[in-house]
Design a protein around this motif. Structure first.
Motif, PDB file in Angstrom:
ATOM      1  N   ASP A  10      -6.578   3.791  -6.392  1.00 35.05           N
ATOM      2  CA  ASP A  10      -6.730   2.566  -5.610  1.00 35.05           C
ATOM      3  C   ASP A  10      -8.177   2.362  -5.176  1.00 35.05           C
ATOM      4  O   ASP A  10      -8.643   1.224  -5.059  1.00 35.05           O
ATOM      5  N   PRO A  63      -3.681   8.919  -5.422  1.00 32.39           N
ATOM      6  CA  PRO A  63      -3.618   7.496  -5.080  1.00 32.39           C
ATOM      7  C   PRO A  63      -4.931   6.962  -4.496  1.00 32.39           C
ATOM      8  O   PRO A  63      -5.297   5.808  -4.739  1.00 32.39           O
ATOM      9  N   PHE A 116       0.831  -1.201   0.000  1.00 26.98           N
ATOM     10  CA  PHE A 116       0.000   0.000   0.000  1.00 26.98           C
ATOM     11  C   PHE A 116       0.866   1.251   0.000  1.00 26.98           C
ATOM     12  O   PHE A 116       0.633   2.181  -0.769  1.00 26.98           O
ATOM     13  N   SER A 158       2.550   1.762  -3.398  1.00 23.72           N
ATOM     14  CA  SER A 158       1.573   2.219  -4.380  1.00 23.72           C
ATOM     15  C   SER A 158       1.198   3.679  -4.136  1.00 23.72           C
ATOM     16  O   SER A 158       1.173   4.485  -5.065  1.00 23.72           O
TER      17      SER A 158
END
Length: 70
Positions: A36, A32, A7, A10
């Motif tokens: 996501d 993000p 996480f 990313s």
């Protein structure tokens, strides 16, 4: 621990990409969450389409995914 690391990687990578794309640093943290978040929202319905009792839908989705790889 592995999921937390994934996480974080990313999140920071997508934030950096947003900054490189010209989004102000104070707003880049949202990028993000959007990317996501869309993935998280799309995953459960996609899982339903691959259920054994929906073989036609599963085949359709597999073709769509395969055509996106071209």
């Amino acid at each position: 621990v592995l999921a937390l690391g994934a996480f974080w990687l990313s999140f920071t990578t997508l934030q950096d990409l947003a900054i490189m794309a010209g989004i102000p640093a104070g707003q880049a943290w949202v990028w993000p969450l959007i990317v996501d978040g869309v993935i998280l929202e799309a995953a459960p319905p996609a899982k339903l389409f691959t259920a054994p009792d929906h073989p036609e839908t599963a085949q359709f989705l597999q073709r769509v995914i395969a055509s996106g790889r071209l």
